[in-house]
Design a protein around this motif. Structure first.
Motif, mmCIF file in Angstrom:
data_model
loop_
_atom_site.group_PDB
_atom_site.id
_atom_site.type_symbol
_atom_site.label_atom_id
_atom_site.label_comp_id
_atom_site.label_asym_id
_atom_site.label_seq_id
_atom_site.Cartn_x
_atom_site.Cartn_y
_atom_site.Cartn_z
ATOM 1 N N ARG A 1 -40.236 -1.597 49.914
ATOM 2 C CA ARG A 1 -39.812 -3.057 49.762
ATOM 3 C C ARG A 1 -38.548 -3.389 48.882
ATOM 4 N N VAL A 2 -38.519 -2.622 47.979
ATOM 5 C CA VAL A 2 -37.224 -2.697 46.980
ATOM 6 C C VAL A 2 -35.875 -2.498 48.005
ATOM 7 N N TYR A 3 -36.050 -1.285 48.611
ATOM 8 C CA TYR A 3 -34.784 -1.025 49.580
ATOM 9 C C TYR A 3 -34.612 -2.047 50.644
ATOM 10 N N ASP A 4 -35.560 -2.503 51.195
ATOM 11 C CA ASP A 4 -35.310 -3.390 52.518
ATOM 12 C C ASP A 4 -34.916 -4.762 51.940
ATOM 13 N N ALA A 5 -35.303 -5.233 50.609
ATOM 14 C CA ALA A 5 -35.076 -6.648 50.197
ATOM 15 C C ALA A 5 -33.478 -6.377 49.570
ATOM 16 N N PHE A 6 -32.980 -5.249 49.179
ATOM 17 C CA PHE A 6 -31.765 -5.281 48.527
ATOM 18 C C PHE A 6 -30.426 -5.663 49.124
ATOM 19 N N PRO A 7 -29.906 -6.605 49.185
ATOM 20 C CA PRO A 7 -28.644 -7.097 49.838
ATOM 21 C C PRO A 7 -27.363 -6.536 50.078
ATOM 22 N N GLY A 8 -27.292 -5.269 48.753
ATOM 23 C CA GLY A 8 -26.031 -4.999 48.505
ATOM 24 C C GLY A 8 -25.954 -3.635 49.369
ATOM 25 N N ALA A 9 -24.996 -2.623 49.055
ATOM 26 C CA ALA A 9 -24.619 -1.629 49.872
ATOM 27 C C ALA A 9 -25.784 -0.635 49.446
ATOM 28 N N LYS A 10 -26.376 0.033 50.290
ATOM 29 C CA LYS A 10 -27.513 1.037 50.394
ATOM 30 C C LYS A 10 -27.425 2.093 51.619
ATOM 31 N N ARG A 11 -28.255 2.968 51.176
ATOM 32 C CA ARG A 11 -28.443 4.042 52.383
ATOM 33 C C ARG A 11 -29.869 4.849 52.059
ATOM 34 N N GLU A 12 -30.331 5.125 53.359
ATOM 35 C CA GLU A 12 -31.588 5.814 53.230
ATOM 36 C C GLU A 12 -31.076 7.049 53.707
ATOM 37 N N GLU A 13 -31.748 8.256 52.901
ATOM 38 C CA GLU A 13 -31.416 9.478 53.575
ATOM 39 C C GLU A 13 -32.527 10.585 53.267
ATOM 40 N N GLU A 14 -32.596 11.661 54.075
ATOM 41 C CA GLU A 14 -33.320 12.634 53.777
ATOM 42 C C GLU A 14 -32.790 13.879 53.161
ATOM 43 N N ARG A 15 -33.637 14.468 52.023
ATOM 44 C CA ARG A 15 -33.019 15.617 51.483
ATOM 45 C C ARG A 15 -34.260 16.675 51.632
ATOM 46 N N SER A 16 -33.980 17.759 52.204
ATOM 47 C CA SER A 16 -35.283 18.693 52.544
ATOM 48 C C SER A 16 -35.533 19.616 51.427
ATOM 49 N N SER A 17 -34.701 19.711 50.302
ATOM 50 C CA SER A 17 -34.895 20.702 49.247
ATOM 51 C C SER A 17 -33.784 20.501 48.111
ATOM 52 N N HIS A 18 -34.504 20.773 47.082
ATOM 53 C CA HIS A 18 -33.657 20.608 45.660
ATOM 54 C C HIS A 18 -32.259 21.124 45.738
ATOM 55 N N GLY A 19 -31.282 20.187 45.484
ATOM 56 C CA GLY A 19 -30.041 21.027 45.560
ATOM 57 C C GLY A 19 -29.338 20.893 46.911
ATOM 58 N N ALA A 20 -30.180 20.347 47.800
ATOM 59 C CA ALA A 20 -29.537 20.063 49.216
ATOM 60 C C ALA A 20 -28.347 19.032 49.241
#
Length: 161
Positions: free
Chosen positions: A142-161
């Protein structure tokens, strides 16, 4: 550059934040360090103190990266950020990362104390998709979808990736 990073425990938020901080000379705030009472295990500080510390941080530094799973705190800091990052590798990746988590001396007095909390953490992380708290997938989404500014969703498969 003022970046907010949110996601489930074990998603890679801290690793990504440390990389950004080093690469761009950003001051880094792990929200766990202001959320939990110092020297205590799983004892939250009063909300007004946590919020005061968050606001003091985001107003004190021209460039920063703030990371954590506390969607309500991320939401409060949104007006101060230039970019929102939602790290969402999936529950299984988060659980695998938490199972291999190195000792976090800023959270626990010893590795043994940290390991004693692992079953609780794993249960909590595994419920990310079904919880309805401010650290849940639904709240983060909800927070991500409502934010009107610059944003990105990403996957990280492990710590330090």
């Amino acid at each position: 550059m003022r970046v907010l990073i949110m996601g489930n425990s074990g998603s890679g938020k801290s690793s990504h934040a440390r990389q950004l901080a080093a690469q761009h000379q950003l001051t880094h705030l792990d929200l766990d360090t202001i959320f939990w009472a110092p020297g205590e295990v799983a004892v939250a500080r009063p909300a007004y103190e946590v919020l005061a510390d968050l606001y003091a941080f985001v107003r004190s530094y021209p460039d920063w990266v703030v990371e954590g799973c506390y969607g309500d705190l991320i939401e409060k800091a949104l007006p101060f950020c230039t970019q929102l990052v939602f790290i969402n590798p999936g529950k299984d990746a988060c659980m695998a990362n938490n199972a291999q988590r190195p000792w976090e001396p800023h959270k626990y007095a010893s590795k043994e104390e940290q390991d004693s909390m692992l079953p609780y953490l794993m249960k909590w992380v595994g419920e990310y998709d079904v919880r309805d708290d401010t650290c849940s997938y639904a709240f983060h989404r909800r927070v991500y979808d409502a934010f009107p500014g610059a944003k990105r969703e990403e996957e990280r498969s492990s710590h330090g990736a």
